[in-house]
Design an enzyme around this catalytic site. Structure first.
Site, PDB file in Angstrom:
ATOM      1  N   LYS A  89       0.839  -1.195   0.000  1.00 24.72           N
ATOM      2  CA  LYS A  89       0.000   0.000   0.000  1.00 24.72           C
ATOM      3  C   LYS A  89       0.880   1.253   0.000  1.00 24.72           C
ATOM      4  O   LYS A  89       0.675   2.178  -0.758  1.00 24.72           O
ATOM      5  CB  LYS A  89      -0.907  -0.042   1.229  1.00 24.72           C
ATOM      6  CG  LYS A  89      -1.863   1.101   1.353  1.00 24.72           C
ATOM      7  CD  LYS A  89      -2.782   0.900   2.533  1.00 24.72           C
ATOM      8  CE  LYS A  89      -3.520   2.179   2.846  1.00 24.72           C
ATOM      9  NZ  LYS A  89      -4.336   2.084   4.051  1.00 24.72           N
ATOM     10  N   GLY A 142      -4.843  -1.895   5.179  1.00 23.32           N
ATOM     11  CA  GLY A 142      -4.059  -3.031   4.692  1.00 23.32           C
ATOM     12  C   GLY A 142      -4.689  -4.372   5.044  1.00 23.32           C
ATOM     13  O   GLY A 142      -4.804  -5.261   4.207  1.00 23.32           O
ATOM     14  N   HIS A 174      -5.097 -33.053  18.560  1.00 21.24           N
ATOM     15  CA  HIS A 174      -3.943 -33.847  18.978  1.00 21.24           C
ATOM     16  C   HIS A 174      -2.792 -32.948  19.414  1.00 21.24           C
ATOM     17  O   HIS A 174      -1.663 -33.420  19.553  1.00 21.24           O
ATOM     18  CB  HIS A 174      -3.492 -34.759  17.832  1.00 21.24           C
ATOM     19  CG  HIS A 174      -4.550 -35.746  17.442  1.00 21.24           C
ATOM     20  ND1 HIS A 174      -4.671 -36.976  18.036  1.00 21.24           N
ATOM     21  CD2 HIS A 174      -5.572 -35.656  16.554  1.00 21.24           C
ATOM     22  CE1 HIS A 174      -5.707 -37.617  17.501  1.00 21.24           C
ATOM     23  NE2 HIS A 174      -6.267 -36.831  16.607  1.00 21.24           N
TER      24      HIS A 174
HETATM   25  O1  F6P Z   1       2.487  -4.162   9.975  1.00 23.40           O
HETATM   26  C1  F6P Z   1       2.117  -2.860   9.679  1.00 23.40           C
HETATM   27  C2  F6P Z   1       1.559  -2.696   8.307  1.00 23.40           C
HETATM   28  O2  F6P Z   1       1.416  -1.347   8.085  1.00 23.40           O
HETATM   29  C3  F6P Z   1       0.238  -3.429   8.107  1.00 23.40           C
HETATM   30  O3  F6P Z   1      -0.847  -2.753   8.609  1.00 23.40           O
HETATM   31  C4  F6P Z   1       0.233  -3.589   6.628  1.00 23.40           C
HETATM   32  O4  F6P Z   1      -0.712  -4.523   6.233  1.00 23.40           O
HETATM   33  C5  F6P Z   1       1.666  -4.010   6.391  1.00 23.40           C
HETATM   34  O5  F6P Z   1       2.416  -3.226   7.300  1.00 23.40           O
HETATM   35  C6  F6P Z   1       2.185  -3.854   4.989  1.00 23.40           C
HETATM   36  O6  F6P Z   1       2.138  -2.534   4.548  1.00 23.40           O
HETATM   37  P1  F6P Z   1       2.269  -2.133   3.034  1.00 23.40           P
HETATM   38  O7  F6P Z   1       1.142  -2.741   2.291  1.00 23.40           O
HETATM   39  O8  F6P Z   1       2.240  -0.638   3.004  1.00 23.40           O
HETATM   40  O9  F6P Z   1       3.584  -2.665   2.516  1.00 23.40           O
END
Ligand code: F6P
Length: 549
Positions: free
Chosen positions: A209, A269, A386
Site C-alpha cells: 500500500k 491493509g 492432537h
Molecule cells: O504491519 C504494519 C503494516 O502497516 C500493516 O498494517 C500492513 O498490512 C503491512 O504493514 C504492509 O504494509 P504495506 O502494504 O504498506 O507494505
C-alpha cells in the site's frame, strides 16, 4: 462524522452486566439446557448457507438482552451507519474505512471526502479482470514468449496474509497457475521460493500500500536482480506489476504505469484483499471466482447493516467476545476450522483482529480502564485436537472457541468428511458436558480396575466441561461462502472496537520496532559505533555483530 466516544463501563448495561455476571459465572451450561428445551433453537441464527449456534456459551437470555442493551447504549447503530457512509471513522489517520464499497456488485454511489469512489473502483476491477484473463488465457506472455506458469506475490502483513489465506483456502477452484508468496525479509525465504521458479514463465506481483515497507522492497529488489540474470531491463515490465497507493515510488522502482494497480488510503491493509491487493487471488482462481468472493462479503455486509441486532451474526459474536473479555477476564480465544483449506485462516485473523483492537487508548484519548482486544489463536481440527485441545478441556484457563465446519467436502469423500465432522460436533459436546465422576467410575469399572486405583485416577479423568463454544456450520467452502466468513469477522472486529471505544483502523504500535530496526541495521556496519541502547540490547547487538562476521 466521527464515531461517538462513550466509555462502555459508564453505561447502565455494563453495571447491570457486572451484577448479572455474579449470578451466572458459576452456573453449568448443562443446567440451562436442561431447564430450557428451546435454548439451542433460540440461540441459533440460520442465515443463507450459514448455521450459527451460540447456545453453548455461558450466557442466558438475560445476558443477551443486557449485551444488546450495551450495544444500544454505545450507539452501535450510529457507528454502523457511519461505517457504511464513508465517514472518516479512522480518525487518527483522518481516513474513511471503505473496504465495503469494493464489494458492492451494483456499484451504488459511495462518497469518501465528497468524492464518489465507485467509478474508480469499477475501473480498477476492470483492470484486474482484463489482466487476469490475459494471463490465464496465455495472451500475456513472458520475455521469451512463453506463457506464465507461476505467480509470486511479494508483500507482507495485509499485503500478504489475506491473499495467501484465500489462495490456499480456494485451491480447489484454482487454474493452472501456481501461486507463491514471499513475505519475510528473511533471505532464506525468498531464496527457497526462487529456487522453484523459471524467470521466463514467472509473473511477480509486488503488493505494498505504501511502497515503503522494508521487507517488501528488499524482496522485490532481490527478485528483480535475480530476474535480470536472465532477462534485460526492458523485460522487467513484462514480468513485474505492482499494487499500491504510491504510484511515484512504484515508477521509481521501474514498473510501467500500465502495470500499476491503484489502491486507496481508505482501504486498510488488513482489509484490502477485496481490492487489487487480491490480484494474486484473481490470477489463481480466475476473475469470476474472485467476484464471487466479493459477492459473498457483500451479502454479509447487507446482513450486518440491516439485520436486527438479536439476529445479527457479527453483532452476536462480538458481544460474546466482550462478555468473555470484560466479565470473565478471558485471556484468549481459539478459532478452529475443521477444514485443512482454512489452515491459514487463524493466522490471517490474528492480524485482522489483533492489529485492529490491540489498543489501550479510548476515542477521547484517555487510557482505558478495562480490557480490550482478544488474543486469537488456533489451527485446523482435527490436527489441533492432537496438539492443544488438552489445555482447553482440562487446563485452568477459560478459552472460548469458535468451531467452523462445512456440510460437504469438496471432493465428495463422505467417509472422511463424516469422520471429520463427527469430531467437529463431538468436541463442542465434550467441552459443554465434560465427564462426570459417575461416568469415569463406570468406565473404569468396565476395565476391571481396582477400587483404590479408581479413586486415585478419578480427579485426573474427570472433566468439568462448561467450556464455551460457538459453532459456525456452512454448507460448503466456496468463494462466496468464504467471502461471507471473512466479512463476518471484519464486522465482528468493528463492533468490538465500537464497544471498547477504541480506534480499530490505525496501527501505530507496529511503527516503533520498525524505526529502531533501521537504527540497528546501520550499527551492524563495521565502521559504525553501537550507541545509546540499554545494556541488554547492546550485548545482543555486539554478540550478533561478531557472529555475523
Ligand atoms: O504491519 C504494519 C503494516 O502497516 C500493516 O498494517 C500492513 O498490512 C503491512 O504493514 C504492509 O504494509 P504495506 O502494504 O504498506 O507494505
Amino acid at each position: 462524522m466521527a464515531l461517538k466516544s462513550i466509555n462502555p463501563t459508564t453505561t447502565n448495561a455494563w453495571k447491570s452486566l457486572k451484577a448479572h455476571f455474579e449470578t451466572v459465572k458459576d452456573v453449568h451450561m448443562t443446567k440451562w439446557f436442561a431447564q430450557d428445551k428451546e435454548r439451542a433453537n433460540r440461540m441459533t441464527v440460520k442465515w443463507q448457507d450459514f448455521y450459527v449456534d451460540y447456545s453453548k456459551n455461558r450466557m442466558t437470555a438475560e445476558t443477551k438482552d443486557l449485551l444488546l442493551q450495551l450495544a444500544n447504549e454505545v450507539d452501535l447503530k450510529d457507528a454502523i451507519s457511519k461505517y457504511f457512509s464513508g465517514d472518516p471513522i479512522n480518525e487518527t489517520e483522518n481516513r474513511a474505512v471503505a473496504h465495503v464499497a469494493l464489494r458492492d456488485p451494483i456499484y451504488a454511489d459511495f462518497f469518501v471526502n465528497g468524492e464518489n469512489v465507485m467509478p474508480e473502483i469499477r475501473h480498477v476491477k476492470k483492470q484486474i479482470e482484463d489482466f487476469t484473463n490475459e494471463v490465464v488465457d496465455g495472451q500475456r506472455i513472458g520475455f521469451t514468449d512463453k506463457k506464465f506458469t507461476d505467480i509470486v506475490n511479494i508483500g507482507i502483513g495485509g499485503s500478504d496474509l489475506g491473499p495467501a489465506m484465500v489462495v490456499e483456502a480456494l485451491q480447489y477452484y484454482k487454474n493452472h497457475l501456481t501461486t507463491h508468496f514471499v513475505s519475510n525479509v528473511d533471505g532464506d525465504h525468498v531464496n527457497e521460493v526462487l529456487k522453484k521458479l523459471n524467470p521466463e514463465t514467472t509473473l511477480f506481483v509486488i503488493v505494498s500500500k505504501t511502497f515503503t515497507t522494508q521487507e517488501t522492497l528488499s524482496n522485490a529488489t532481490t527478485i528483480r536482480e535475480w530476474f535480470l540474470k536472465s532477462g534485460n531491463r526492458e523485460d522487467v515490465s513484462k514480468h513485474f506489476v505492482a499494487v499500491s497507493t504510491n504510484i511515484n515510488k512504484v515508477k521509481e522502482f521501474g514498473i510501467d504505469e500500465q502495470n500499476i494497480f491503484p489502491m486507496w488510503d481508505w482501504v486498510g491493509g488488513r482489509f484490502s484483499l477485496w481490492s487489487a491487493v487480491g490480484l494474486s487471488i484473481s490470477l489463481s482462481i480466475g476473475y469470476e471466482h474472485f467476484e464471487k468472493l466479493l459477492l459473498g462479503a457483500h451479502k454479509m455486509d447487507e446482513h450486518f447493516k440491516h439485520e436486527e441486532f438479536d439476529q445479527n451474526i457479527p453483532v452476536i459474536l462480538a458481544l460474546l467476545s466482550v462478555w468473555y473479555t470484560n466479565f470473565f477476564d478471558e485471556e484468549s480465544e481459539a478459532v478452529i476450522p475443521y477444514s485443512q483449506y482454512l489452515n491459514q485462516f487463524t493466522t490471517y485473523l490474528q492480524q485482522a483482529i489483533m492489529e485492529s483492537n490491540g489498543k489501550s487508548i479510548d476515542r477521547s484519548g484517555n487510557k482505558v480502564n478495562y480490557q480490550t482486544g482478544s488474543v486469537i489463536w488456533g489451527e485446523p481440527g482435527t490436527n489441533s485436537q492432537h496438539a492443544f485441545f488438552q489445555l482447553i478441556h482440562q487446563g485452568t484457563k477459560l478459552i472460548p472457541a469458535t468451531f467452523i465446519g462445512f456440510g460437504k467436502s469438496l471432493y465428495g469423500n463422505k467417509e472422511h468428511h463424516n469422520k471429520l465432522m463427527s469430531n467437529f460436533i463431538a468436541q463442542t459436546e465434550a467441552l459443554l458436558h465434560g465427564k462426570s465422576e459417575v461416568e469415569v467410575i463406570e468406565e473404569l469399572q468396565k476395565q476391571q480396575i481396582s477400587k483404590d486405583q479408581i479413586q486415585r485416577l478419578l480427579p485426573f479423568k474427570k472433566f468439568d466441561g462448561n467450556k464455551p463454544t460457538t459453532t459456525i456450520l456452512i454448507n460448503q467452502l466456496t468463494p462466496e461462502s468464504l467471502g461471507k466468513l471473512i466479512a463476518l469477522f471484519e464486522h465482528k472486529i468493528f463492533v468490538e472496537g465500537v464497544i471498547w471505544n477504541i480506534f480499530s483502523y490505525d496501527q501505530f504500535g507496529v511503527e516503533l520496532g520498525k524505526q529502531l530496526a533501521n537504527t540497528i541495521l546501520q550499527e551492524f556496519d563495521k565502521e559504525n559505533q553501537i550507541t545509546d541502547h540499554d545494556a541488554s540490547t547492546t550485548n545482543i547487538l555486539r554478540y550478533y555483530k561478531n557472529l555475523s562476521l
